[in-house]
Design a protein around this motif. Structure first.
Motif, PDB file in Angstrom:
ATOM      1  N   ILE A 126      -8.383  21.968 -10.452  1.00 61.80           N
ATOM      2  CA  ILE A 126      -9.100  20.746 -10.085  1.00 61.80           C
ATOM      3  C   ILE A 126      -8.163  19.542 -10.102  1.00 61.80           C
ATOM      4  CG2 ILE A 126     -10.897  19.136 -10.867  1.00 61.80           C
ATOM      5  CD1 ILE A 126     -12.500  21.634 -11.731  1.00 61.80           C
ATOM      6  N   LEU A 127      -7.312  19.453 -11.132  1.00 55.94           N
ATOM      7  CA  LEU A 127      -6.350  18.349 -11.191  1.00 55.94           C
ATOM      8  C   LEU A 127      -5.369  18.399 -10.026  1.00 55.94           C
ATOM      9  CD1 LEU A 127      -5.537  18.125 -15.011  1.00 55.94           C
ATOM     10  CD2 LEU A 127      -6.841  16.519 -13.620  1.00 55.94           C
ATOM     11  N   ALA A 128      -4.918  19.589  -9.650  1.00 58.02           N
ATOM     12  CA  ALA A 128      -3.990  19.727  -8.528  1.00 58.02           C
ATOM     13  C   ALA A 128      -4.650  19.298  -7.223  1.00 58.02           C
ATOM     14  CB  ALA A 128      -3.497  21.166  -8.433  1.00 58.02           C
ATOM     15  N   ILE A 129      -5.914  19.643  -7.036  1.00 53.42           N
ATOM     16  CA  ILE A 129      -6.631  19.254  -5.817  1.00 53.42           C
ATOM     17  C   ILE A 129      -6.814  17.742  -5.770  1.00 53.42           C
ATOM     18  CG2 ILE A 129      -8.883  19.377  -4.664  1.00 53.42           C
ATOM     19  CD1 ILE A 129      -8.972  22.332  -5.594  1.00 53.42           C
ATOM     20  N   ILE A 130      -7.167  17.141  -6.897  1.00 56.71           N
ATOM     21  CA  ILE A 130      -7.319  15.688  -6.950  1.00 56.71           C
ATOM     22  C   ILE A 130      -5.987  14.997  -6.660  1.00 56.71           C
ATOM     23  CG2 ILE A 130      -7.786  13.734  -8.498  1.00 56.71           C
ATOM     24  CD1 ILE A 130      -9.952  15.513  -9.814  1.00 56.71           C
ATOM     25  N   ALA A 131      -4.901  15.499  -7.240  1.00 61.48           N
ATOM     26  CA  ALA A 131      -3.576  14.914  -6.992  1.00 61.48           C
ATOM     27  C   ALA A 131      -3.207  15.027  -5.516  1.00 61.48           C
ATOM     28  CB  ALA A 131      -2.527  15.595  -7.865  1.00 61.48           C
ATOM     29  N   LEU A 132      -3.498  16.158  -4.899  1.00 63.48           N
ATOM     30  CA  LEU A 132      -3.201  16.341  -3.480  1.00 63.48           C
ATOM     31  C   LEU A 132      -3.996  15.361  -2.622  1.00 63.48           C
ATOM     32  CD1 LEU A 132      -1.786  17.973  -1.252  1.00 63.48           C
ATOM     33  CD2 LEU A 132      -3.749  19.523  -1.300  1.00 63.48           C
ATOM     34  N   ILE A 133      -5.258  15.168  -2.947  1.00 66.09           N
ATOM     35  CA  ILE A 133      -6.093  14.222  -2.192  1.00 66.09           C
ATOM     36  C   ILE A 133      -5.548  12.807  -2.329  1.00 66.09           C
ATOM     37  CG2 ILE A 133      -8.384  13.155  -2.129  1.00 66.09           C
ATOM     38  CD1 ILE A 133      -9.519  15.951  -2.806  1.00 66.09           C
ATOM     39  N   VAL A 134      -5.144  12.423  -3.545  1.00 70.19           N
ATOM     40  CA  VAL A 134      -4.594  11.084  -3.766  1.00 70.19           C
ATOM     41  C   VAL A 134      -3.316  10.890  -2.951  1.00 70.19           C
ATOM     42  CG1 VAL A 134      -3.507   9.598  -5.498  1.00 70.19           C
ATOM     43  CG2 VAL A 134      -5.664  10.743  -6.013  1.00 70.19           C
ATOM     44  N   VAL A 135      -2.439  11.888  -2.946  1.00 72.88           N
ATOM     45  CA  VAL A 135      -1.185  11.789  -2.188  1.00 72.88           C
ATOM     46  C   VAL A 135      -1.476  11.690  -0.695  1.00 72.88           C
ATOM     47  CG1 VAL A 135       0.877  13.098  -1.526  1.00 72.88           C
ATOM     48  CG2 VAL A 135       0.254  12.901  -3.932  1.00 72.88           C
ATOM     49  N   LEU A 136      -2.416  12.473  -0.203  1.00 69.84           N
ATOM     50  CA  LEU A 136      -2.753  12.409   1.223  1.00 69.84           C
ATOM     51  C   LEU A 136      -3.349  11.056   1.608  1.00 69.84           C
ATOM     52  CD1 LEU A 136      -4.252  15.967   1.817  1.00 69.84           C
ATOM     53  CD2 LEU A 136      -2.064  15.074   2.633  1.00 69.84           C
ATOM     54  N   ILE A 137      -4.221  10.515   0.784  1.00 67.00           N
ATOM     55  CA  ILE A 137      -4.807   9.200   1.071  1.00 67.00           C
ATOM     56  C   ILE A 137      -3.735   8.123   1.037  1.00 67.00           C
ATOM     57  CG2 ILE A 137      -6.371   7.431   0.155  1.00 67.00           C
ATOM     58  CD1 ILE A 137      -8.245   9.720  -0.666  1.00 67.00           C
ATOM     59  N   GLU A 138      -2.850   8.192   0.039  1.00 66.40           N
ATOM     60  CA  GLU A 138      -1.767   7.214  -0.052  1.00 66.40           C
ATOM     61  C   GLU A 138      -0.859   7.291   1.168  1.00 66.40           C
ATOM     62  OE1 GLU A 138       2.049   6.234  -2.919  1.00 66.40           O
ATOM     63  OE2 GLU A 138       0.440   7.510  -3.668  1.00 66.40           O
ATOM     64  N   GLY A 139      -0.526   8.493   1.607  1.00 65.46           N
ATOM     65  CA  GLY A 139       0.308   8.657   2.800  1.00 65.46           C
ATOM     66  C   GLY A 139      -0.388   8.133   4.037  1.00 65.46           C
ATOM     67  N   PHE A 140      -1.673   8.376   4.166  1.00 66.42           N
ATOM     68  CA  PHE A 140      -2.434   7.888   5.319  1.00 66.42           C
ATOM     69  C   PHE A 140      -2.469   6.366   5.335  1.00 66.42           C
ATOM     70  CE2 PHE A 140      -6.523   6.600   7.204  1.00 66.42           C
ATOM     71  CZ  PHE A 140      -6.343   7.112   8.483  1.00 66.42           C
ATOM     72  N   ILE A 141      -2.680   5.744   4.178  1.00 64.65           N
ATOM     73  CA  ILE A 141      -2.717   4.281   4.097  1.00 64.65           C
ATOM     74  C   ILE A 141      -1.356   3.696   4.464  1.00 64.65           C
ATOM     75  CG2 ILE A 141      -2.922   2.327   2.498  1.00 64.65           C
ATOM     76  CD1 ILE A 141      -5.145   3.938   1.096  1.00 64.65           C
ATOM     77  N   LYS A 142      -0.274   4.284   3.943  1.00 69.25           N
ATOM     78  CA  LYS A 142       1.064   3.794   4.284  1.00 69.25           C
ATOM     79  C   LYS A 142       1.358   3.950   5.770  1.00 69.25           C
ATOM     80  CE  LYS A 142       3.325   4.343  -0.157  1.00 69.25           C
ATOM     81  NZ  LYS A 142       4.380   5.011  -0.926  1.00 69.25           N
ATOM     82  N   TYR A 143       0.918   5.069   6.355  1.00 68.36           N
ATOM     83  CA  TYR A 143       1.121   5.299   7.784  1.00 68.36           C
ATOM     84  C   TYR A 143       0.372   4.255   8.599  1.00 68.36           C
ATOM     85  CZ  TYR A 143       0.802   7.519  12.361  1.00 68.36           C
ATOM     86  OH  TYR A 143       0.856   7.767  13.694  1.00 68.36           O
ATOM     87  N   LYS A 144      -0.883   3.986   8.212  1.00 68.89           N
ATOM     88  CA  LYS A 144      -1.686   3.002   8.956  1.00 68.89           C
ATOM     89  C   LYS A 144      -1.096   1.599   8.847  1.00 68.89           C
ATOM     90  CE  LYS A 144      -5.255   4.794  10.960  1.00 68.89           C
ATOM     91  NZ  LYS A 144      -5.425   4.661  12.382  1.00 68.89           N
ATOM     92  N   LEU A 145      -0.621   1.221   7.646  1.00 72.44           N
ATOM     93  CA  LEU A 145      -0.029  -0.099   7.478  1.00 72.44           C
ATOM     94  C   LEU A 145       1.272  -0.232   8.274  1.00 72.44           C
ATOM     95  CD1 LEU A 145      -0.636  -0.771   3.684  1.00 72.44           C
ATOM     96  CD2 LEU A 145      -1.784  -1.838   5.625  1.00 72.44           C
ATOM     97  N   LYS A 146       2.036   0.836   8.354  1.00 73.49           N
ATOM     98  CA  LYS A 146       3.318   0.798   9.083  1.00 73.49           C
ATOM     99  C   LYS A 146       3.084   0.704  10.587  1.00 73.49           C
ATOM    100  CE  LYS A 146       7.656   3.281   9.479  1.00 73.49           C
ATOM    101  NZ  LYS A 146       8.397   4.496   9.098  1.00 73.49           N
ATOM    102  N   HIS A 147       2.060   1.356  11.100  1.00 70.67           N
ATOM    103  CA  HIS A 147       1.791   1.396  12.530  1.00 70.67           C
ATOM    104  C   HIS A 147       0.628   0.509  12.939  1.00 70.67           C
ATOM    105  CE1 HIS A 147       4.102   5.108  11.903  1.00 70.67           C
ATOM    106  NE2 HIS A 147       4.552   4.864  13.134  1.00 70.67           N
ATOM    107  N   LYS A 148       0.393  -0.539  12.164  1.00 70.05           N
ATOM    108  CA  LYS A 148      -0.732  -1.437  12.436  1.00 70.05           C
ATOM    109  C   LYS A 148      -0.478  -2.299  13.673  1.00 70.05           C
ATOM    110  CE  LYS A 148      -3.849  -4.504  10.018  1.00 70.05           C
ATOM    111  NZ  LYS A 148      -4.139  -5.175   8.789  1.00 70.05           N
ATOM    112  N   ARG A 149       0.745  -2.575  13.970  1.00 66.33           N
ATOM    113  CA  ARG A 149       1.073  -3.486  15.083  1.00 66.33           C
ATOM    114  C   ARG A 149       0.772  -2.926  16.409  1.00 66.33           C
ATOM    115  NH1 ARG A 149       6.822  -5.482  12.636  1.00 66.33           N
ATOM    116  NH2 ARG A 149       6.022  -5.650  10.592  1.00 66.33           N
TER     117      ARG A 149
END
Length: 69
Positions: free
Chosen positions: A46-69
């Motif tokens: 369960i902890l590994a799944i939660i950590a994976l979800i957090v990493v994926l959300i963080e990566g998605f947010i960084k991707y969106k902020l980088k390609h916002k223009r």
């Protein structure tokens, strides 16, 4: 006066595993060994799944902020 208290405790998950193990070995339940041992590894999974979800959300947010223009 020294206070030498030593306590030993068994966790709920350990008791649950031992219960499942005894029931499996006595033939009361016909579960897969994965389910019998689930109390031992379930928390880590369960902890590994939660950590994976957090990493994926963080990566998605960084991707969106980088390609916002």
């Amino acid at each position: 006066m020294a206070n030498n208290k030593s306590t030993s405790s068994v966790s709920f998950l350990s008791l649950l595993f031992l219960t499942f193990l005894i029931l499996k070995l006595c033939g009361v339940i016909d579960w897969s060994w994965w389910w019998v041992t689930a109390p031992l590894w379930g928390g880590f999974a369960i902890l590994a799944i939660i950590a994976l979800i957090v990493v994926l959300i963080e990566g998605f947010i960084k991707y969106k902020l980088k390609h916002k223009r």
